[in-house]
Design a protein around this motif. Sequence first.
Motif, PDB file in Angstrom:
ATOM      1  N   UNK A 397       0.836  -1.209   0.000  1.00  0.00           N
ATOM      2  CA  UNK A 397       0.000   0.000   0.000  1.00  0.00           C
ATOM      3  C   UNK A 397       0.855   1.237   0.000  1.00  0.00           C
ATOM      4  N   UNK A 398       1.924   1.197   0.816  1.00  0.00           N
ATOM      5  CA  UNK A 398       2.814   2.346   0.878  1.00  0.00           C
ATOM      6  C   UNK A 398       3.436   2.611  -0.498  1.00  0.00           C
ATOM      7  N   UNK A 399       3.788   1.551  -1.210  1.00  0.00           N
ATOM      8  CA  UNK A 399       4.370   1.737  -2.541  1.00  0.00           C
ATOM      9  C   UNK A 399       3.346   2.379  -3.475  1.00  0.00           C
ATOM     10  N   UNK A 400       2.089   1.962  -3.339  1.00  0.00           N
ATOM     11  CA  UNK A 400       1.052   2.554  -4.192  1.00  0.00           C
ATOM     12  C   UNK A 400       0.868   4.034  -3.862  1.00  0.00           C
ATOM     13  N   UNK A 411       6.625   7.523 -10.092  1.00  0.00           N
ATOM     14  CA  UNK A 411       5.935   6.324 -10.574  1.00  0.00           C
ATOM     15  C   UNK A 411       6.855   5.381 -11.356  1.00  0.00           C
ATOM     16  N   UNK A 412       7.744   5.943 -12.151  1.00  0.00           N
ATOM     17  CA  UNK A 412       8.617   5.058 -12.934  1.00  0.00           C
ATOM     18  C   UNK A 412       9.509   4.206 -12.046  1.00  0.00           C
ATOM     19  N   UNK A 413       9.960   4.793 -10.969  1.00  0.00           N
ATOM     20  CA  UNK A 413      10.876   4.020 -10.136  1.00  0.00           C
ATOM     21  C   UNK A 413      10.135   3.014  -9.271  1.00  0.00           C
ATOM     22  N   UNK A 414       8.828   3.132  -9.172  1.00  0.00           N
ATOM     23  CA  UNK A 414       8.090   2.208  -8.299  1.00  0.00           C
ATOM     24  C   UNK A 414       7.260   1.174  -9.049  1.00  0.00           C
ATOM     25  N   UNK A 416       7.773  -1.142 -11.066  1.00  0.00           N
ATOM     26  CA  UNK A 416       8.218  -2.537 -11.117  1.00  0.00           C
ATOM     27  C   UNK A 416       8.144  -3.246  -9.775  1.00  0.00           C
ATOM     28  N   UNK A 417       7.777  -2.508  -8.751  1.00  0.00           N
ATOM     29  CA  UNK A 417       7.667  -3.144  -7.430  1.00  0.00           C
ATOM     30  C   UNK A 417       6.224  -3.512  -7.102  1.00  0.00           C
ATOM     31  N   UNK A 418       5.311  -3.108  -7.981  1.00  0.00           N
ATOM     32  CA  UNK A 418       3.895  -3.344  -7.688  1.00  0.00           C
ATOM     33  C   UNK A 418       3.466  -4.766  -8.061  1.00  0.00           C
ATOM     34  N   UNK A 419       2.531  -5.293  -7.307  1.00  0.00           N
ATOM     35  CA  UNK A 419       1.944  -6.592  -7.623  1.00  0.00           C
ATOM     36  C   UNK A 419       0.424  -6.449  -7.628  1.00  0.00           C
TER      37      UNK A 419
END
Length: 606
Positions: A397-400, A411-414, A416-419
């Motif tokens: 959630x924090x990544x979102x 957003x670009x740096x994050x 690839x960490x989303x599922x």
Amino acid sequence: MAKKQFKAESKKLLDMMIHSVYTHKEIFLRELISNASDAIDKLHYISLTDGGVGLDRSDFFIKIDVDKDKRLLTVSDNGIGMTKEDLESNLGIIAKSGSLDFKKDINQGETKEQDIDIIGQFGVGFYSAFMVSDEVSVLSKAYGSDEAYLWKSSGADGYTITKAEREEVGTTIVLKIKQDGADENYGEFLEEYRLRSLVKKYSDYIRYPIKMDVEKSREVETDETDEDGEKKTKFETYVEEETLNSMVPIWQRTKKEVSDEECMTFYKENYYDYEDPVKVIRISAEGQVEYKAMLFIPAKAPYDFYTREFKKGLQLYSNGVMIMEKCEDLLPDHFRFVAGIVDSPDLSLNISRELLQHDRQLKIIAKYLEKRIREELEKLLKSDREKYEKFYGAFGRQLKYGVLADFGMNKESLENLLLFHSAKEDKLVSLKEYKDAMPEGQDSIYYATGNTVAKAKALPQAEQVLEKGYDMLCMTDEEDDFVINMLREYEGKNFLSVNEADLDLQTDEEKKELEKQADENKDLLDFVKESLGGKVAEVKISSKLKTHAVCLASTGGVSLEMEKYFDMIPGAEKPKAQRVLELNAGHSSFEALKNAFENDKEKAAK
Ligand code: ADP
């Protein structure tokens, strides 16, 4: 003298300490030493920035003394000390915010598990002394004060504070060690070998010497001589003060010297967590800025993580001297779950918090840390899926939020960490995995929003996408729609909600057929729209429905999910989604509607 009462929660915690079945009672020593070290840190810092203290780095120490006959164990330090008020407020109540939150846990039964959870999670510190003592006294003289005070308590019935004498500034804590029980050998905490090994185990890296008088023996000559005329020798014991710890902070040591396991133990002891972190990151940089860093990515979110109470930050040291307990500027918000330490000789001790924010060196460090944390997470995603998903469960959630913050700057740096949950695979997939699995001919990334995966999958609109053999991401978090809106596309593929009016999945023939149907039924569609009295912006023949009769889609910037979300926020503007009612021309109910429209308008309208 009347005893003062502990505050209610403190009393409960204290009770729990006293009757603890916790197997790791030995941690009390670590807690006392750690407090002593913190107190010295504070005075050391003042001595470096102020000069009036009259103590050098090498003058600071922690001392352990034992009186076996009286069963007394003493831990003293020449740190900053405590005033009468400090004694009252620091030892009379639990300082930790959130102490109220675990009151209910304490109330529910006294199982061993729960003890460990609470002790581990909140690092109850000073109170742990009561796990091994009948009585605890604290004699302290604060820096800048002429008076010393003695705090004394034998447990939950309260404490006293009296005026006392202490020559130097600092604190002396005396524990009256409990009598041994049937299963418990408290006497071991009065044994030199045991204390020595406890210091090694838990407090070796403490940067001030932890001294103890130890018994040693040496060989000495006697007056007697042996057959060869040589002087006979004998062994005598003597007492010598010894420093028990190696004093090198753990983050200053190389990977060869300290294993990841040891770092994890350090983490658990210092960051109030009882679970191993999913990742330890160790950095030794020598370029533009010289520094060492040890970072931890926790496996679970602290109880207050998603509240305003939670403060992000890393401990900041300059050459082993703590400058700041939580330096916020070292961590971007999207990685605010990271804990750890940065130690750089290039940072000035005297720098104020305000100036530190603009410090060039600090910015360079922060920039690298952010890059490194991201890379390590990406690596973890590839190499240890199970661990990554655990991490993601806690901090996804924090990544979102990170994607959404600052107008999508990160957003670009994050991305690839989303599922997200894949409808086809029925597990979490990354955007990259989704994209790589796209069959030829699929141009968009399809997704559906719903409160649960099952609801998202059951949307009438989903059928067509899945039937085509395409995967669909199920978005179940409130913020998901916003995240997708912010991302817009991933590696050239745009996101398409199955709720969108036009998915454009038909062949040319199918499209022609649709147009024909729309033409033929134009009057009917207008009639439906009119009958609904402005509730929908458009009524059309559906291109995507298979077995379901109708569905509601949206067109324009605001989706149905976003509308729901805005509705929940009090006071906010409430933008509305533009609804499109889609009718399945192949469904028997459409046939019935058509019939009614031709023969009985009133019935049709109804
Ligand atoms: P914590 O250390 O986690 O804050 P503790 O219960 O161990 O919680 O200690 C409470 C407070 O008491 C500390 O924050 C500190 O201000 C004070 N304190 C404890 N031990 C000492 C000491 N040896 N010297 C000075 N202050 C101390």
